[in-house]
Design a protein around this motif. Structure first.
Motif, PDB file in Angstrom:
ATOM      1  N   ILE A   1       0.833  -1.203   0.000  1.00 38.96           N
ATOM      2  CA  ILE A   1       0.000   0.000   0.000  1.00 38.96           C
ATOM      3  C   ILE A   1       0.866   1.250   0.000  1.00 38.96           C
ATOM      4  CG2 ILE A   1      -1.587   1.362   1.420  1.00 38.96           C
ATOM      5  CD1 ILE A   1      -2.903  -1.266   2.239  1.00 38.96           C
ATOM      6  N   GLN A   2       1.925   1.213   0.801  1.00 37.59           N
ATOM      7  CA  GLN A   2       2.796   2.392   0.864  1.00 37.59           C
ATOM      8  C   GLN A   2       3.436   2.674  -0.495  1.00 37.59           C
ATOM      9  OE1 GLN A   2       2.499   4.294   3.269  1.00 37.59           O
ATOM     10  NE2 GLN A   2       1.440   2.847   4.606  1.00 37.59           N
ATOM     11  N   ILE A   3       3.646   1.613  -1.280  1.00 37.50           N
ATOM     12  CA  ILE A   3       4.244   1.802  -2.605  1.00 37.50           C
ATOM     13  C   ILE A   3       3.198   2.253  -3.628  1.00 37.50           C
ATOM     14  CG2 ILE A   3       5.315   0.568  -4.545  1.00 37.50           C
ATOM     15  CD1 ILE A   3       6.728  -1.162  -2.361  1.00 37.50           C
ATOM     16  N   LEU A   4       1.991   1.706  -3.531  1.00 39.80           N
ATOM     17  CA  LEU A   4       0.947   2.066  -4.500  1.00 39.80           C
ATOM     18  C   LEU A   4       0.420   3.487  -4.282  1.00 39.80           C
ATOM     19  CD1 LEU A   4      -1.219  -1.190  -4.694  1.00 39.80           C
ATOM     20  CD2 LEU A   4       0.517  -0.383  -6.294  1.00 39.80           C
ATOM     21  N   ARG A   5       0.436   3.898  -3.028  1.00 38.73           N
ATOM     22  CA  ARG A   5      -0.214   5.148  -2.640  1.00 38.73           C
ATOM     23  C   ARG A   5       0.324   6.379  -3.385  1.00 38.73           C
ATOM     24  NH1 ARG A   5      -0.422   8.228   2.342  1.00 38.73           N
ATOM     25  NH2 ARG A   5       1.645   7.407   2.764  1.00 38.73           N
ATOM     26  N   PRO A   6       1.627   6.530  -3.513  1.00 39.38           N
ATOM     27  CA  PRO A   6       2.109   7.772  -4.144  1.00 39.38           C
ATOM     28  C   PRO A   6       2.095   7.762  -5.673  1.00 39.38           C
ATOM     29  CG  PRO A   6       3.951   6.545  -3.228  1.00 39.38           C
ATOM     30  CD  PRO A   6       2.736   5.734  -2.967  1.00 39.38           C
ATOM     31  N   ILE A   7       1.587   6.696  -6.302  1.00 38.86           N
ATOM     32  CA  ILE A   7       1.623   6.652  -7.767  1.00 38.86           C
ATOM     33  C   ILE A   7       0.600   7.620  -8.361  1.00 38.86           C
ATOM     34  CG2 ILE A   7       1.257   5.183  -9.788  1.00 38.86           C
ATOM     35  CD1 ILE A   7       2.241   2.846  -8.093  1.00 38.86           C
TER      36      ILE A   7
ATOM     37  N   PHE B   1     -11.279   3.483 -13.125  1.00 41.79           N
ATOM     38  CA  PHE B   1     -10.197   2.675 -12.558  1.00 41.79           C
ATOM     39  C   PHE B   1      -9.139   3.582 -11.925  1.00 41.79           C
ATOM     40  CE2 PHE B   1      -5.868   1.195 -13.697  1.00 41.79           C
ATOM     41  CZ  PHE B   1      -5.782   0.021 -12.977  1.00 41.79           C
ATOM     42  N   THR B   2      -8.769   4.628 -12.671  1.00 42.90           N
ATOM     43  CA  THR B   2      -7.747   5.541 -12.176  1.00 42.90           C
ATOM     44  C   THR B   2      -8.223   6.298 -10.935  1.00 42.90           C
ATOM     45  OG1 THR B   2      -7.005   5.805 -14.431  1.00 42.90           O
ATOM     46  CG2 THR B   2      -6.248   7.433 -12.835  1.00 42.90           C
ATOM     47  N   ILE B   3      -9.447   6.814 -11.000  1.00 40.26           N
ATOM     48  CA  ILE B   3      -9.966   7.571  -9.849  1.00 40.26           C
ATOM     49  C   ILE B   3     -10.007   6.673  -8.615  1.00 40.26           C
ATOM     50  CG2 ILE B   3     -11.981   8.751  -8.914  1.00 40.26           C
ATOM     51  CD1 ILE B   3     -12.661   9.554 -11.825  1.00 40.26           C
ATOM     52  N   ALA B   4     -10.538   5.466  -8.795  1.00 41.92           N
ATOM     53  CA  ALA B   4     -10.668   4.564  -7.656  1.00 41.92           C
ATOM     54  C   ALA B   4      -9.299   4.194  -7.086  1.00 41.92           C
ATOM     55  CB  ALA B   4     -11.426   3.300  -8.066  1.00 41.92           C
ATOM     56  N   LEU B   5      -8.374   3.861  -7.952  1.00 40.73           N
ATOM     57  CA  LEU B   5      -7.059   3.426  -7.478  1.00 40.73           C
ATOM     58  C   LEU B   5      -6.309   4.541  -6.762  1.00 40.73           C
ATOM     59  CD1 LEU B   5      -5.159   1.111  -9.937  1.00 40.73           C
ATOM     60  CD2 LEU B   5      -5.495   0.851  -7.484  1.00 40.73           C
ATOM     61  N   CYS B   6      -6.485   5.761  -7.233  1.00 40.47           N
ATOM     62  CA  CYS B   6      -5.750   6.863  -6.607  1.00 40.47           C
ATOM     63  C   CYS B   6      -6.405   7.328  -5.321  1.00 40.47           C
ATOM     64  CB  CYS B   6      -5.655   8.052  -7.561  1.00 40.47           C
ATOM     65  SG  CYS B   6      -4.512   7.753  -8.897  1.00 40.47           S
ATOM     66  N   SER B   7      -7.740   7.180  -5.245  1.00 40.38           N
ATOM     67  CA  SER B   7      -8.404   7.842  -4.125  1.00 40.38           C
ATOM     68  C   SER B   7      -8.732   6.891  -2.983  1.00 40.38           C
ATOM     69  CB  SER B   7      -9.688   8.520  -4.605  1.00 40.38           C
ATOM     70  OG  SER B   7     -10.630   7.560  -5.016  1.00 40.38           O
ATOM     71  N   MET B   8      -8.535   5.573  -3.151  1.00 42.74           N
ATOM     72  CA  MET B   8      -9.029   4.699  -2.091  1.00 42.74           C
ATOM     73  C   MET B   8      -8.105   4.592  -0.877  1.00 42.74           C
ATOM     74  SD  MET B   8      -8.942   0.924  -3.542  1.00 42.74           S
ATOM     75  CE  MET B   8      -7.581  -0.131  -3.510  1.00 42.74           C
ATOM     76  N   TRP B   9      -6.857   4.991  -1.000  1.00 42.00           N
ATOM     77  CA  TRP B   9      -5.914   4.752   0.100  1.00 42.00           C
ATOM     78  C   TRP B   9      -6.269   5.439   1.406  1.00 42.00           C
ATOM     79  CZ3 TRP B   9      -4.427   0.533  -1.498  1.00 42.00           C
ATOM     80  CH2 TRP B   9      -4.150   0.316  -2.859  1.00 42.00           C
ATOM     81  N   PRO B  10      -6.690   6.693   1.397  1.00 42.48           N
ATOM     82  CA  PRO B  10      -7.066   7.267   2.700  1.00 42.48           C
ATOM     83  C   PRO B  10      -8.203   6.499   3.366  1.00 42.48           C
ATOM     84  CG  PRO B  10      -6.875   8.989   1.045  1.00 42.48           C
ATOM     85  CD  PRO B  10      -6.765   7.681   0.312  1.00 42.48           C
TER      86      PRO B  10
END
Ligand code: ADP
Ligand code: MG
Lengths: 282, 254
Positions: B103-109, B131-140
């Motif tokens: 997660i820490q690696i995926l988060r800043p992409i 796909f892009t919106i979901a992948l970028c915004s789900m981490w918080p």
């Protein structure tokens, strides 16, 4: 309730070892007790001696490293609704009203009842602790003492055979504490559940109990002394505190706590016998 | 009184920034449209905010609505995946140890990195954008939910245990309500990120919306419309955050 057919609650050479960074810590070692049906027993000892550890194991929240707890002739495996627990902090769920907190317990203990009956039952137990008009309030709107009343109602609403209390009044001011002690006595007199209560308040233990189990200081704490509290029942603040036995018993408890607890934990139990009193050396 | 004063102060701040913008546009950067020019060239879009004159020529609020709809779908996808994932990781030390580094690696992409991958995977711009919106915004959402589950007071868990709640009741009566405030903080941050990603997603996929419009007007050299889009994106983002903030305080008060 058919008390006569019930068997005692038995704690058999219970040992609890906690793994700690500096190695295993033997908090309680070879603790044994037999609690008769309908008996009110207090577990008394210095802070940190292992009282909560023993109670948590009896409640099934924690497991023993050795030994165990026997209820109805069977060793317990985890928690059971026949053993209700009242925590030191009221531990009410803050997102539910007082009534819903009790209702959650009722619906667990009486799943066969309809929702309306369950609700009526929860109300009944809130009434019993004098909180009829607080039913729809959230715990955060209630004083600490009132919250603990709800917690007591929740425990009784399970209609348990065993009531386990871990310093239930420890966090309350002295006036509220006295009120709740009387409430607990009242409720207990109604059907005389088997009670195991942890406390570090000597007067509380004397006032409420049939028997006090004194624990030695940890580590490796065990039963140091058992005292039958012969004060007549029903008890009241005036009557019981003036009773001549009260001061004798109180002195004995204090003496144990002040002088003997260390000695008992290291030197075993030999030599202590007091023929005048009802002290029982274990 | 205080509210009025704060409002007046914000007006002063905004005026200063617009003034600076005007100054820069007349001195240093002649290509930057001045505030007045921006207004005159954009007022059709603002005054008829819901008009549709063509595929890429629509009122600004209509454009914003397209973008909001797209963000809503992506955000929904993010919290539908992120919330259970957060619960799972919060409940299991093993799983969280396994997946925390990932997660820490995926988060800043950056979304700009995910989008091409999305286009390859889905071959269509709309699902790729989601796909892009979901992948970028789900981490918080994942991280806050996980944190929330871990911070449930032991007392509440003990109550659930001694009352012998079934796993489902334990979840609905204790875990979920105890975690809800944390989840909402996550949702608020996730929505902010989802809105941040929309421009990138629309720019690269050329779909109608504020981001798509912005990119088209850049290619048509109508710079004032870029500023219009930027302002709209900012205002909508601000409104979204405020709305989530209000929902959050409501929730905490309840
Ligand atoms: N989870 C735990 N891990 C390690 N040590 C513990 C744990 N729980 C209790 N202890 C230790 O066991 C001893 C007894 O604790 P406790 O039963 O809470 O005492 P009491 O209730 O009599 O105050 C203490 O020394 C305490 O530090
Ligand atoms: Mg304790």
């Amino acid at each position: 309730m058919t008390m006569t057919t019930q068997r005692p609650l038995e704690i058999t050479s219970l040992t609890k070892v906690f793994p700690t960074p500096s190695g295993p810590h033997v908090a309680v070692k070879d603790f044994r007790a037999l609690i008769q049906p309908g008996e009110f027993v207090s577990l008394l000892g210095h802070s940190g001696c292992g009282k909560s550890t023993v109670l948590a194991i009896v409640a099934g929240l924690s497991s023993a490293s050795e030994g165990g707890v026997i209820v109805d002739g069977k060793e317990i495996e985890g928690p059971g609704l026949e053993r209700a627990l009242v925590f030191q902090t009221p531990s009410l769920l803050p997102w539910m009203t007082a009534l819903d907190n009790v209702l959650l317990a009722v619906s667990q203990a009486h799943p066969a009842l309809g929702h309306r009956e369950q609700k009526a039952m929860a109300s009944k137990y809130l009434d019993m602790v004098g909180l009829t008009e607080y039913a729809n309030q959230r715990p955060t709107e209630l004083s600490q003492g009132t919250q603990q009343r709800v917690a007591i109602a929740r425990a009784f609403s399970l209609e348990p055979r065993f009531l386990l209390l871990d310093e239930p009044f420890g966090a309350l001011d002295s006036i509220t504490r006295r009120e709740l002690q009387d409430l607990l006595l009242d409720l207990w007199e109604q059907d005389r559940k088997t009670v195991l209560m942890v406390t570090h308040d000597v007067d509380e233990a004397l006032y409420l109990s049939d028997r006090i189990i004194l624990m030695t200081d940890g580590p490796e704490s065990r039963v140091g002394l058992e005292l039958e509290i012969t004060l007549p029942r029903p008890r009241s603040a005036e009557g019981s505190l003036d009773h001549p036995d009260y001061f004798r018993l109180r002195r004995e408890v204090l003496q144990f706590l002040e002088h003997h607890s260390k000695q008992f934990s290291s030197g075993g139990h030999a030599g202590h016998s007091n023929k005048k009193s009802s002290a029982v050396v274990v | 009184m205080n509210l009025l004063k704060n409002f007046a102060l914000s007006l002063v701040g905004a005026t200063l920034v617009v003034g600076l913008w005007a100054l820069v546009s007349t001195t240093i950067s002649k290509d930057l449209p001045s505030p007045i020019k921006t207004w005159t060239e954009s007022k059709v879009y603002i005054l008829q905010p819901f008009d549709k004159r063509g595929e890429m020529d629509q009122g600004i609020l209509r454009m914003a609505a397209y973008s909001l709809y797209r963000v809503a779908k992506g955000f929904l996808l993010a919290i539908l995946i992120g919330t259970p994932l957060g619960f799972l990781l919060g409940n299991s030390l093993l799983l969280s140890k396994m997946f925390d580094p990932v997660i820490q690696i995926l988060r800043p992409i950056s979304p700009l990195a995910w989008l091409p991958l999305g286009l390859i995977l889905f071959r269509q711009s709309e699902p790729a954008a989601l796909f892009t919106i979901a992948l970028c915004s789900m981490w918080p959402t994942v991280i806050n939910t996980m944190q929330g589950v871990r911070s449930i007071p032991q007392d509440y868990l003990n109550v659930a245990t001694v009352l012998r709640l079934s796993p489902w009741r334990r979840f609905t009566k204790v875990l979920l309500p105890a975690t809800l405030p944390y989840m909402f903080t996550g949702y608020r941050l996730s929505l902010g990120l989802a809105w941040l990603v929309i421009v990138a997603a629309e720019m690269l996929t050329g779909t109608p919306g504020v981001g798509g419009f912005l990119w088209q007007e850049y290619n048509s050299l109508i710079y004032s419309h870029i500023l219009l889009c930027i302002l709209t994106i900012g205002l909508v983002g601000f409104a979204l955050d405020r709305l989530m903030g209000i929902a959050e305080t409501r929730l905490r008060a309840a």
